[in-house]
Design an enzyme around this catalytic site. Structure first.
Site, PDB file in Angstrom:
ATOM      1  N   LYS A  69      -5.615  -7.768   7.886  1.00 32.13           N
ATOM      2  CA  LYS A  69      -6.820  -7.927   8.721  1.00 32.13           C
ATOM      3  C   LYS A  69      -6.582  -8.050  10.184  1.00 32.13           C
ATOM      4  O   LYS A  69      -7.714  -7.605  10.915  1.00 32.13           O
ATOM      5  CB  LYS A  69      -7.517  -9.054   8.287  1.00 32.13           C
ATOM      6  CG  LYS A  69      -7.907  -9.023   6.365  1.00 32.13           C
ATOM      7  CD  LYS A  69      -8.725 -10.401   6.239  1.00 32.13           C
ATOM      8  CE  LYS A  69      -8.952 -10.136   4.501  1.00 32.13           C
ATOM      9  NZ  LYS A  69      -9.284 -11.473   4.081  1.00 32.13           N
ATOM     10  N   SER A 127     -13.657 -13.341   0.754  1.00 28.34           N
ATOM     11  CA  SER A 127     -13.468 -13.739   2.329  1.00 28.34           C
ATOM     12  C   SER A 127     -14.440 -13.292   3.274  1.00 28.34           C
ATOM     13  O   SER A 127     -14.234 -13.794   4.484  1.00 28.34           O
ATOM     14  CB  SER A 127     -11.911 -12.718   2.606  1.00 28.34           C
ATOM     15  OG  SER A 127     -12.572 -11.210   2.515  1.00 28.34           O
ATOM     16  N   PRO A 160       0.831  -1.250   0.069  1.00 28.84           N
ATOM     17  CA  PRO A 160       0.009   0.040   0.117  1.00 28.84           C
ATOM     18  C   PRO A 160       0.894   1.263  -0.027  1.00 28.84           C
ATOM     19  O   PRO A 160       2.003   1.355   0.205  1.00 28.84           O
ATOM     20  CB  PRO A 160      -0.916  -0.186   1.213  1.00 28.84           C
ATOM     21  CG  PRO A 160       0.034  -1.098   2.193  1.00 28.84           C
ATOM     22  CD  PRO A 160       0.706  -2.019   1.314  1.00 28.84           C
ATOM     23  N   GLY A 193       7.114   2.936   2.307  1.00 35.90           N
ATOM     24  CA  GLY A 193       8.600   3.034   2.050  1.00 35.90           C
ATOM     25  C   GLY A 193       8.997   2.306   0.998  1.00 35.90           C
ATOM     26  O   GLY A 193      10.297   2.090   0.937  1.00 35.90           O
ATOM     27  N   LYS A 194       8.399   2.093  -0.057  1.00 39.69           N
ATOM     28  CA  LYS A 194       8.803   1.189  -1.255  1.00 39.69           C
ATOM     29  C   LYS A 194       9.928   2.153  -1.950  1.00 39.69           C
ATOM     30  O   LYS A 194      10.983   1.597  -2.428  1.00 39.69           O
ATOM     31  CB  LYS A 194       7.651   1.010  -2.205  1.00 39.69           C
ATOM     32  CG  LYS A 194       6.387  -0.054  -1.596  1.00 39.69           C
ATOM     33  CD  LYS A 194       5.837  -0.484  -2.672  1.00 39.69           C
ATOM     34  CE  LYS A 194       4.832   0.678  -3.148  1.00 39.69           C
ATOM     35  NZ  LYS A 194       3.928   1.381  -2.331  1.00 39.69           N
ATOM     36  N   THR A 195       9.433   3.532  -2.452  1.00 42.02           N
ATOM     37  CA  THR A 195      10.424   4.175  -2.989  1.00 42.02           C
ATOM     38  C   THR A 195      11.723   4.600  -2.123  1.00 42.02           C
ATOM     39  O   THR A 195      13.048   4.458  -2.732  1.00 42.02           O
ATOM     40  CB  THR A 195      10.068   5.512  -3.407  1.00 42.02           C
ATOM     41  OG1 THR A 195       8.580   5.199  -4.262  1.00 42.02           O
ATOM     42  CG2 THR A 195      10.775   6.397  -4.362  1.00 42.02           C
TER      43      THR A 195
END
Length: 822
Positions: free
Chosen positions: A736, A693, A371, A375-377
């Site tokens: 979840k 789900s 999401p 902190g992906k970049t």
């Protein structure tokens, strides 16, 4: 373009009346005896053509619209002229939304009576007689003048085929010649309609003569303009030759300067000789340089070749940075920049270990999926710092043109290399960390599919010889450390997904966000807003309050914005002269940020009959949701509300069907299901919801409704159900569970095959929850209902009946197959 046909469709006697479909014509007029192509796309027109094709004669009448309507509105009878042409459909080709027709004009007709407007126009038409000659001498004079003008026009049009010349000059019928000229010349609708309605050959030829005379005048003006332009070109060529002679004279006089194009070529040659280039690249560069030497400085190709050679010389063909192989230092850098994310850090250390043992190993191709705000970049920048490599980022969001990755061929004006080659040129090394940001946001249109271009770029078996369309030479991309980022995997094509190593970055728990805020976000915002640790202190309670009441996200991007807002308000007080240290607690947060924006969904103290607590995954993390069911006395069927998707609706139907078919096993009176309808609602109706789900939650809510027993309020659940009663695994378990923990849930029912996902849950969260792992729906119900009398005749898998058991018996470890983990 129309053409004169020798073979004629059989003429209809003049005065005869026909009942035919009408085809409205936009900006064109059809004439008898001519064959023209038509494109039909409007609703009524398509219906009229279909009707004509269904008849044996395949006839319809083409009538021109008085004022063409570009909006696409169908024409009405009042919009059309009275006189049209009876046409015969010779050929038809269907496309997606249109028809391509070849039609031949047969006779002139006049609309006598309109008899139908829907689904297509239909009228009774009367065949008009052919034009007659009123004054033979005038007709002969007009015919000769028209042929003379045609010869003048053909003399100025050398590219007209000879057969067309002969057909026009030797046309025996002056009427057909006039119609043909009206077809090929753009005379305008009014003039063409006037020619069609002409009753005499005299009037027809008079209009045609005026039109061809105007066209000849235009051709003469064009010829004059072309002659003047040619004179200008001759003048430019003369100046060029004079300049070349001037250069030769200067050379003989010893006045040749090295500062001109010769010096430029000499500089390029020196750079080429000193550059470390592969043999194939060097050979191509030398060939282009020799070609450049032979071109004049003013030639466009001269500058194209110079730019191309500069690109070749600036690319890092054999220039690499040296990797830092100190594993402890790399671990320290990764921990310094990011909290948690152990899977990613472990993968980077594994790569460094492999490079240390085998220096020529290929770089991995990773894809971080998670999401926004996790902190992906920034993780890519941290990886580059840990490896000691350069970092480059390419944003793929919204990219639709394949040439942005592969580049444009040099034949185009303003051609440039693709973004991959440009990034390598900027960083100056052939082994950077190259981040392909937002790979799931790539688009596709008529210009190509960028995702297909990435198949080669991200394939280790192919990218060692990547050819950019502009460079057109093999460049080795196997040393580049590619990192792609995405918020979700679904939009990424499967072949592209297969080429990358997928690493999922889940959302952070509240405890993790607290640590990230204390360790990274607060110190950074204090520094960026000109403060010091002696001027501001934010308590843990304040951070927790901001996390729960001012943010709703899986990452920490919004949290950092709120902390920055607090820091700015404190900076304002400091700038106004306050020297006392600002202690920010939960009460001060309300004062600085205003009223809370979010009120997290919390577990209810007691659930009414027919209500069960479920868990959902969203792009922003996880949420708990409540499934509510109520009986509709005298109603029938299942009513579903709450903005549910198709898969979720099918889960609700499967849950009701399973309980109905096993009603007696669960102590349910089948008459209740048969004689009453059910309304099942999932709150937050404005938010779309879908996925399988929620199947166990819906089954539990319906079972509670039919049995009159309450579901435990401290229990949440997730899982897909089948009509056979099995509970299948689902995704997003970590998000979840974290959402349920935030809401105060104490027990969670999960599919047994999701047991391995519990390892991803933080230890502090996992230890505070009780997990019930189930394989069948009856196990879900046993664990979900409160400890009250629950008479049910349970059918074993071999079909035998067992005596009713109490919930305590059913939930014990000896009676229940589910696994309970603390």
């Amino acid at each position: 373009m129309g053409e004169i046909k020798d073979e004629q469709t059989e003429k209809t006697p003049a005065g005869k009346r026909l009942e035919v479909a009408i085809l409205p014509l936009q900006k064109t007029t059809l004439f008898p005896g001519t064959v023209v192509p038509l494109t039909v796309g409007r609703r009524r027109s398509l219906a009229a053509v279909e009707h004509a094709l269904a008849t044996e004669e395949k006839l319809l009448v083409g009538v021109t619209v008085k004022n063409a309507d570009p909006s696409g509105r169908d024409a009405n009878p009042s919009d059309l002229y009275e006189v049209g042409t009876l046409i015969n459909i010779k050929r038809m080709v269907r496309t997606d939304e249109t028809m391509q027709l070849i039609v031949q004009g047969v006779d002139r007709v006049r609309v006598v009576e309109w008899i139908q407007e829907e689904p297509f126009l239909k009228a009774i038409v009367e065949v008009l007689p052919e034009p007659y000659v009123r004054d033979p001498e005038e007709v002969e004079a007009l015919k000769r003048n028209i042929q003379s003008l045609i010869q003048k026009a053909l003399a100025m049009l050398p590219n007209v085929p000879p057969e067309v010349r002969m057909a026009v000059i030797n046309a025996p019928d002056q009427v057909q010649l006039a119609y043909f000229l009206a077809t090929v010349l753009d005379l305008g609708v009014e003039r063409e309609q006037k020619m069609l309605e002409a009753e005499t050959v005299d009037d027809l030829l008079m209009v045609a003569h005026g039109a061809i005379a105007r066209e000849v005048e235009i051709l003469q003006i064009r010829s004059k303009i072309a002659s003047e332009a040619q004179s200008e070109i001759d003048k430019a060529q003369r100046e060029y030759f004079l300049r070349q002679q001037l250069k030769a004279i200067q050379k003989e006089l010893g006045e040749d300067e090295e500062s001109g194009e010769k010096a430029e070529i000499k500089q390029l040659r020196e750079r080429l000789e000193s550059a470390n280039l592969p043999e194939e690249v060097r050979a191509e560069a030398e060939r282009e340089l020799r070609r450049m030497e032979r071109l004049p400085h003013v030639s466009p190709d001269y500058h194209v070749i110079r730019t191309y050679l500069e690109y070749l010389l600036e690319l890092p063909w054999n220039k690499s940075t040296e990797d830092k192989l100190d594993l402890e230092e790399a671990r320290r850098i990764l921990d310094e920049d990011h909290y948690g994310l152990e899977d990613v850090k472990e993968r980077i250390l594994e790569f460094l270990a492999v490079v240390k043992l085998r220096p020529d190993s290929k770089s991995p191709i990773l894809c971080f999926v998670g999401p926004p705000g996790v902190g992906k970049t920034s993780l890519g920048m941290s990886i580059a710092r840990a490896l000691g490599r350069k970092f480059e980022r390419i944003s793929l969001g919204g990219m639709r043109d394949e040439a942005e990755l592969r580049g444009h061929r040099r034949t185009y004006v303003g051609a440039m290399p693709g973004r991959i080659i440009q990034a390598l040129r900027r960083c100056g090394y052939n082994n950077p960390v190259l981040m392909l940001d937002e790979i799931d946001k790539i688009g596709m249109d008529f210009r190509g599919d960028p995702a297909s271009a990435l198949l080669e770029i991200l394939d280790p078996a192919q990218n060692y010889s990547f050819r950019d369309n502009y460079i057109n030479l093999p460049f080795d991309l196997s040393k580049v450390f590619f990192i792609a980022t995405a918020n979700q995997l679904a939009p990424v094509p499967m072949p592209l997904r297969d080429r990358m190593e997928i690493i999922h970055l889940s959302g952070y728990s509240d405890a993790e966000k607290l640590n990230i805020a204390k360790k990274y976000l607060i110190p950074r915002q204090i520094k960026e807003n000109g403060l010091s640790a002696d001027q501001i202190e934010i308590t843990n309670d304040a951070i927790q309050f901001v996390i729960s009441s001012y943010t709703r996200e899986a990452g920490v991007r919004q949290l950092e914005r709120e902390i920055a807002s607090i820091a700015r308000k404190v900076a304002l007080k400091v700038a106004q002269g306050e020297t006392e240290k600002q202690i920010i607690d939960a009460e001060r947060v309300k004062e600085l940020l205003g009223s809370p924006r979010f009120y997290p969904e919390e577990a209810r103290k007691e659930l009414p009959i027919g209500v069960a607590t479920g868990m959902a995954w969203t792009e922003m993390g996880g949420e708990i949701l409540f499934v509510e069911a109520t009986l509709l006395p005298g109603g029938t069927g299942l009513t579903l509300t709450g903005h549910l998707g198709e898969v979720m609706k099918e889960s609700a139907q499967a849950a009701r069907s399973y309980l109905w078919s096993h009603a007696r096993e669960f102590g349910i009176d089948p008459a209740i299901i048969k004689e009453n309808g059910v309304h099942l609602h999932v709150p937050a109706g404005a938010i779309p919801k879908d996925g399988p789900s929620a199947g166990v939650t819906m089954a539990t809510a319906l079972a509670s409704l039919y049995t009159g027993k309450r579901v435990r309020s401290d229990t949440a659940m997730t899982g897909e159900i089948t009509l056979s009663g099995f509970v299948f695994p689902v995704g997003g378990i970590k998000e979840k569970v974290l959402a349920a923990h935030r809401a105060g849930i104490k027990r969670i029912i999960l599919p047994k095959r999701n047991e391995a996902d519990l390892d991803e849950i933080p230890d502090d969260v996992r230890k505070s929850l009780e997990f019930v792992l189930v394989e069948r729906i009856d196990e879900v119900l046993n664990a979900a209902f409160q400890n009250e009398s629950y008479e049910a005749s349970i059918t074993s898998h071999d079909g035998s009946q067992s005596k009713p058991e109490t919930p305590s018996d059913l939930s014990s470890e000896t009676k229940q197959e589910s696994l309970v983990e603390k």
